[in-house]
Design a protein around this motif. Structure first.
Motif, PDB file in Angstrom:
ATOM      1  N   UNK A 139      -0.795  -7.045   4.790  1.00  0.00           N
ATOM      2  CA  UNK A 139      -1.537  -7.260   3.550  1.00  0.00           C
ATOM      3  C   UNK A 139      -2.918  -6.611   3.573  1.00  0.00           C
ATOM      4  N   UNK A 140      -3.601  -6.584   4.706  1.00  0.00           N
ATOM      5  CA  UNK A 140      -4.929  -5.963   4.748  1.00  0.00           C
ATOM      6  C   UNK A 140      -4.843  -4.473   4.436  1.00  0.00           C
ATOM      7  N   UNK A 141      -3.872  -3.803   5.027  1.00  0.00           N
ATOM      8  CA  UNK A 141      -3.715  -2.368   4.769  1.00  0.00           C
ATOM      9  C   UNK A 141      -3.251  -2.129   3.339  1.00  0.00           C
ATOM     10  N   UNK A 142      -2.378  -2.992   2.831  1.00  0.00           N
ATOM     11  CA  UNK A 142      -1.922  -2.851   1.446  1.00  0.00           C
ATOM     12  C   UNK A 142      -3.079  -3.036   0.470  1.00  0.00           C
ATOM     13  N   UNK A 143      -3.982  -3.963   0.762  1.00  0.00           N
ATOM     14  CA  UNK A 143      -5.153  -4.151  -0.103  1.00  0.00           C
ATOM     15  C   UNK A 143      -6.029  -2.904  -0.115  1.00  0.00           C
ATOM     16  N   UNK A 144      -6.212  -2.312   1.050  1.00  0.00           N
ATOM     17  CA  UNK A 144      -7.015  -1.093   1.111  1.00  0.00           C
ATOM     18  C   UNK A 144      -6.391   0.003   0.261  1.00  0.00           C
ATOM     19  N   UNK A 145      -5.091   0.203   0.418  1.00  0.00           N
ATOM     20  CA  UNK A 145      -4.423   1.261  -0.337  1.00  0.00           C
ATOM     21  C   UNK A 145      -4.448   0.967  -1.839  1.00  0.00           C
TER      22      UNK A 145
END
Length: 250
Positions: A239-245
């Protein structure tokens, strides 16, 4: 005179988690051996997900993030520097500046070759996959690293259920295989695959992921105070990487 006492380590807001932070610092020793920025970002996102899933509320998550940055800065190892650089690139917005300053303070520590590529991606094609009225929408958005061509091509795939509540969040490294499987399923009339406006994807993903209730364990029961559906446990690693993207989409 008695023997000198060993230093207890840096001051922390949540000292009860000192051993957790120490474990993360030790695990970070594996980061310099990773082949590229995507693998490092996925690794970092998984650790952030572990912190968030255990946090009872957003304030505790922010405190744990600040403590982790403090411990990594104190460790001053190549892995700690790489972890800090990844946090500065794709971590929670409220901690990026502090992580960047901490990484910058480790100038004499060896940097990984892909440090400057962390977080530097551009969006590509976006897709909407619909498998049926009960399965919700699966949003897929491709990304690539700047000046890297197709190398490092990857996608964020998020399944949104009723009310656009996330039920699945994954990072896909083999985008051609993913889309080939989706098209085969469409030919078998198992789903519908169509291009989707990146701006619409960005709006839906940001609303779904940024407003997700921290500390959720999954299930269908909303939190009593907020009425927000808790994020399923399986979503946390990505989820952290998805939020960044999602933040890079229009």
């Amino acid at each position: 005179m008695g023997a000198a006492r060993s230093s207890p380590g840096p001051g922390l807001m949540l000292p009860g988690l000192r051993e957790v932070y120490a474990a993360f610092v030790r695990e970070a020793d594996a980061l310099p051996a990773l082949p590229g920025p995507l693998e490092a970002e996925v690794w970092t996102s998984a650790r952030l997900g572990a912190l968030e899933s255990a946090a009872p509320h957003a304030q505790a998550r922010r405190a744990a993030l600040g403590d982790l940055i403090t411990c990594l800065r104190a460790a001053a190892t190549p892995g700690a520097r790489a972890f800090l650089a990844a946090l500065a690139a794709i971590g929670p917005v409220e901690g990026r500046r502090a992580a960047g300053r901490a990484a910058g303070g480790l100038g004499e520590v060896a940097a990984v070759p892909w440090e400057k590529s962390l977080g530097r991606v551009v969006p590509g094609q976006a897709w909407l996959v619909q498998e049926g009225p009960l399965d919700g929408d699966r949003l897929i958005c491709e990304f690539r690293y700047e000046d890297a061509g197709t190398r490092g091509l990857h996608a964020v795939a998020v399944r949104l259920g009723h009310g656009d509540v996330p039920s699945e969040v994954v990072i896909v490294g083999d985008v051609p295989a993913l889309m080939a499987a989706a098209r085969q399923a469409m030919q078998a009339e198992l789903c519908v695959v169509q291009p989707y406006d990146p701006a619409a994807v960005g709006q839906r993903l940001r609303a779904a992921l940024n407003d997700a209730e921290p500390g959720g364990r999954g299930g269908s029961s909303p939190h009593r105070e907020t009425g927000t559906e808790p994020l399923p446990e399986a979503c946390y690693p990505a989820v952290a990487l998805a939020r960044h993207r999602a933040g890079l989409l229009p």
